[in-house]
Design a protein around this motif. Structure first.
Motif, short mmCIF file in Angstrom:
data_model
loop_
_atom_site.label_atom_id
_atom_site.label_comp_id
_atom_site.label_asym_id
_atom_site.label_seq_id
_atom_site.Cartn_x
_atom_site.Cartn_y
_atom_site.Cartn_z
N ASP A 227 13.20 -97.13 -1.72
CA ASP A 227 12.00 -96.71 -1.01
C ASP A 227 12.17 -96.65 0.49
N GLY A 228 11.31 -95.89 1.12
CA GLY A 228 11.17 -95.94 2.57
C GLY A 228 9.72 -96.25 2.90
N ILE A 229 9.35 -97.53 2.80
CA ILE A 229 7.99 -97.93 3.19
C ILE A 229 8.10 -98.49 4.60
N CYS A 230 7.94 -97.61 5.59
CA CYS A 230 8.19 -97.97 6.99
C CYS A 230 6.87 -98.31 7.70
N HIS A 231 6.99 -99.23 8.66
CA HIS A 231 5.81 -99.69 9.41
C HIS A 231 5.98 -99.48 10.90
N VAL A 232 4.84 -99.27 11.56
CA VAL A 232 4.78 -99.43 13.01
C VAL A 232 3.76 -100.53 13.25
N TYR A 233 4.14 -101.52 14.08
CA TYR A 233 3.21 -102.59 14.44
C TYR A 233 2.84 -102.45 15.92
N ILE A 234 1.57 -102.25 16.16
CA ILE A 234 1.08 -102.18 17.55
C ILE A 234 0.65 -103.59 17.95
N THR A 263 2.63 -97.37 6.59
CA THR A 263 1.56 -98.33 6.93
C THR A 263 1.59 -98.62 8.43
N LEU A 264 0.42 -98.52 9.05
CA LEU A 264 0.27 -98.87 10.46
C LEU A 264 -0.36 -100.25 10.55
N LEU A 265 0.28 -101.15 11.28
CA LEU A 265 -0.27 -102.50 11.50
C LEU A 265 -0.73 -102.59 12.94
N VAL A 266 -1.92 -103.16 13.16
CA VAL A 266 -2.45 -103.25 14.53
C VAL A 266 -2.93 -104.67 14.79
N ALA A 267 -2.53 -105.23 15.93
CA ALA A 267 -3.00 -106.57 16.31
C ALA A 267 -4.51 -106.52 16.52
N SER A 293 -10.41 -104.06 5.46
CA SER A 293 -11.83 -104.20 5.78
C SER A 293 -12.07 -104.23 7.28
N ALA A 294 -11.17 -104.84 8.04
CA ALA A 294 -11.35 -104.88 9.50
C ALA A 294 -11.28 -103.48 10.09
N THR A 295 -10.40 -102.65 9.56
CA THR A 295 -10.30 -101.26 10.03
C THR A 295 -11.62 -100.54 9.75
N ARG A 296 -12.16 -100.79 8.54
CA ARG A 296 -13.37 -100.07 8.13
C ARG A 296 -14.62 -100.57 8.86
N ALA A 316 3.66 -88.25 2.05
CA ALA A 316 2.56 -87.28 2.09
C ALA A 316 1.66 -87.61 3.28
N PRO A 317 0.74 -86.71 3.62
CA PRO A 317 -0.17 -86.99 4.75
C PRO A 317 -1.22 -88.04 4.38
N VAL A 318 -0.77 -89.21 4.08
CA VAL A 318 -1.63 -90.34 3.74
C VAL A 318 -1.11 -91.53 4.53
N LEU A 319 -1.99 -92.35 5.08
CA LEU A 319 -1.56 -93.50 5.86
C LEU A 319 -2.43 -94.71 5.54
N ALA A 320 -1.80 -95.86 5.33
CA ALA A 320 -2.54 -97.11 5.17
C ALA A 320 -2.60 -97.80 6.54
N ILE A 321 -3.74 -98.40 6.85
CA ILE A 321 -3.90 -99.08 8.15
C ILE A 321 -4.38 -100.51 7.90
N ARG A 322 -3.71 -101.46 8.57
CA ARG A 322 -4.15 -102.85 8.41
C ARG A 322 -4.20 -103.54 9.77
N VAL A 323 -5.30 -104.22 10.02
CA VAL A 323 -5.43 -105.02 11.23
C VAL A 323 -4.88 -106.41 10.90
N VAL A 324 -3.95 -106.90 11.72
CA VAL A 324 -3.36 -108.22 11.47
C VAL A 324 -3.64 -109.15 12.66
N ALA A 325 -3.60 -110.45 12.40
CA ALA A 325 -3.96 -111.41 13.43
C ALA A 325 -3.00 -111.35 14.62
N ASP A 326 -1.71 -111.31 14.32
CA ASP A 326 -0.73 -111.40 15.39
C ASP A 326 0.66 -110.98 14.90
#
Lengths: 418, 418
Positions: A227-234, A263-267, A293-296, A316-326
């Motif tokens: 797989d290539g399940i790649c992330h960017v963490y902001i 998947t995009l991860l955001v602090a 849920s935090a994203t929504r 595909a043009p689909v992206l998962a987004i998750r807000v993480v603590a740190d």
């Protein structure tokens, strides 16, 4: 001849040819690549005809349009194959490179010499141009090759194999150095991956199902890409302009590729500032979003992500987004749900960049750059035979060096062990 | 708990501990090695007792004297284990080393960072000191380890495992970083080598039968050592004094080791001059000789070699001798009958030395030096976990570096792919 006997014969010939290939000079190997290019150029009409037969039976067998497209050898694709051969010829020869040659207290001088692996088996699906790409990289790295392409491309592959054989013979290299499996019997794959006596490594290229099957049944080492399940963490300390550009590029530069972000991860502390414009930009590009849920809470228009989204390679043009603590939560998410392929942090914080680099267990780990850079050409390998998600032998983009090994060399002047 | 569940639990714990180990500093790892050494030193009495139980059941079960000897933990062997731990602590830490960091035309900076493999499984036979040797190398290279020793050493291994666990805990590293398989059920090995989810590589140490079985059944990569059928070739252009010294040392320095010469090849033109004194010297050392017909024409007292002799690893004071026409015949013999372990040429001829180095396909290839130098300590690795006869990942003596992998690292300043 049974498939078993046929494949064993191929293996034996490849093993025999491999010593000639290992001893071939850089000049001879480059001349062979040029001779193959010339053969391709001179037999365009036959290639077109053979490919036409494949396309015809493909249509008759109801092959999907996308597969038919991959199968087609257009004049431009033949040009690309020829250009590819020239590019591989221009790459430095990895064989014979000696490194770390040092005197030891005993007086002997010890170093390492780069040498071919021996016999490489390549298993791939419909694209006939892989026949040339793979053959050229194996040839340049001094290996003998057995190529098993998709049965739907058999006529095209035979025609290309003819060009390769004539090119090899034109420079007095054995035609057995590159052999194309001529049978479409599926048992041939099972034989090839268990020929431990004659084959040193298998490189499968294709869908995940094919690769998992091969990895499970092989008795030969496999350089594989799952797989290539790649992330960017902001990160909290990200420069948000860089974060915006990188997160957009990593997802939308190309969708169907293994180094695209899934998947995009955001602090949490910067989510309210950086997510809305990003979500807007993704919307403009037609990317479907699925958020935690935090994203929504911030952006109710984003659909709800389920647990399965964190471990899905959309391609595909689909992206998962998750807000993480740190940072810690981001690293934990990546090491748990990721595929150890490519992951990036966007941050201006020195210590967090260092921690991300050290603790994310992926084949490529990046700071302030788009995951789309994880690629043999971008890394300067010149070409790649694949991207490995394994840790043994080769990791990440695999170029000529990944098709070689190192042996120890020792120079003495009559030295004996005391 | 079933063996399957027990081993899966061990695997899961090891995987968990592996991220802590990967992030551990050099200082912490060295402190752990020192703490384990201290534990060994403080529990000599318990170690002696546990070992006594193993020796007693060994004797009761009719274990051979040679195996009983290997099993015994004498005070000197405990000293050696302690000294080994200190030596490994003194080695440079391979983890985190960054190499080849270069700017690419796109502006990104790309390099490689050395990282642990993750979880290493070691399977070995009776010597309990391997528990410490293997654990210390895996620990220093940042890996978690699962150790499966011989059932006849189970009490000794448990006692050593206790020292390791207390040592790890003394420096706040997880005890799960080094786990000893507590069951003597043979099914545990079968489970360990198929735990692809939790184990990254298996290093078996033991007889050829054990290793072949593991290589056949493993679903995890194996760093393995099979035969050591090593050759010395005395070329036409050899300095015969050097040839004599090297051929004698390679055979007689130690007999039961994998890098001892098993077959001596001699160029026909120098056989009459160099063989008689060599045969005399071997006779003085009590080495049994088996020669080809040309050897026996010169020296009728030498017994007749059969075809089987060319592919036998004697590990004993026995030597096969073959007179060959020239360098080409010597290389052909070695690549056909050898085991790709270690082979040496004795020559003063520049071009032939170069050809031998390039064309002999072995993990160590030597010029004018004894095959006995093929060893991690002699090569400067500091210690070795084994000698690999494979080409994939690690070849030849495997030290700390062989227990690591390299990931790609990328530094950007907001770079995106165009």
């Amino acid at each position: 001849m049974s498939v078993k006997a046929y494949m064993a014969d191929l293996g034996q010939r490849a093993r025999q040819a491999s010593s000639t290939m290992a001893a071939a000079t850089t000049e001879t190997k480059n001349n062979a690549l040029a001779a193959i290019a010339e053969q391709l150029d001179n037999t365009r009409e036959q290639l077109r005809q053979a490919n036409g037969e494949d396309l015809e039976s493909g249509r008759a067998n109801g092959l999907e349009p996308a597969l038919l497209d991959r199968l087609e050898l257009t004049p431009a694709r033949i040009d690309d194959m020829i250009e590819g051969l020239r590019q591989v010829a221009a790459l430095p020869d990895p064989c014979g490179e000696v490194t770390d040659l040092r005197y030891r207290p005993s007086g002997i001088q010890v170093g390492k010499m780069r040498v071919p692996l021996g016999v490489v088996g390549i298993i791939y699906e419909s694209r006939p141009n892989v026949t040339i790409d793979a053959a050229s990289l194996c040839l340049k790295s001094g290996n003998a090759t057995i190529l098993r392409g998709g049965s739907e491309a058999i006529n095209s592959n035979r025609a290309i194999a003819g060009c390769i054989a004539r090119g090899l013979e034109a420079v007095n290299l054995p035609a057995d150095a590159v052999q194309v499996v001529e049978t479409t019997d599926r048992a041939a794959v099972g034989e090839l991956i268990t020929l431990a006596e004659y084959v040193d490594v298998i490189v499968p290229r294709g869908g995940k199902g094919l690769i998992e099957r091969i990895a499970r049944d092989a008795r030969v080492s496999v350089i594989k890409h799952l797989d290539g399940i790649c992330h960017v963490y902001i990160d909290d300390a990200a420069d948000l302009a860089k974060a915006h550009a990188i997160a957009l590029n990593a997802k939308t530069h190309r969708y169907g590729v293994c180094n695209a972000m899934e998947t995009l991860l955001v602090a949490a502390s910067v989510a309210a500032e950086c997510l809305p414009p990003l979500v807007q930009a993704y919307g403009d590009k037609g990317v479907e979003l699925r958020g935690c849920s935090a994203t929504r809470e911030l952006l109710p228009q984003v659909a709800e992500a389920t647990a399965a989204d964190w471990s899905t390679e959309y391609l595909a043009p689909v992206l998962a987004i998750r807000v993480v603590a740190d940072l810690e939560a981001a690293i934990a998410h990546i090491n748990r749900y990721g595929s150890r392929h490519t992951d990036a942090i966007v941050t201006e914080d020195y210590s967090r960049a260092r921690r991300f680099l050290a603790e994310v267990d992926s084949s490529s780990v990046m700071v302030n750059a788009s995951t789309r850079f994880a690629d043999g050409f971008e890394y300067g390998l010149g070409a790649e035979i694949g991207i490995s998600t394994d840790k043994i032998h080769a990791r990440g983009p695999v170029g000529l060096e990944g098709l070689t090994s190192q042996k120890w060399i020792v120079f003495g002047d009559g030295h004996i062990r005391q």
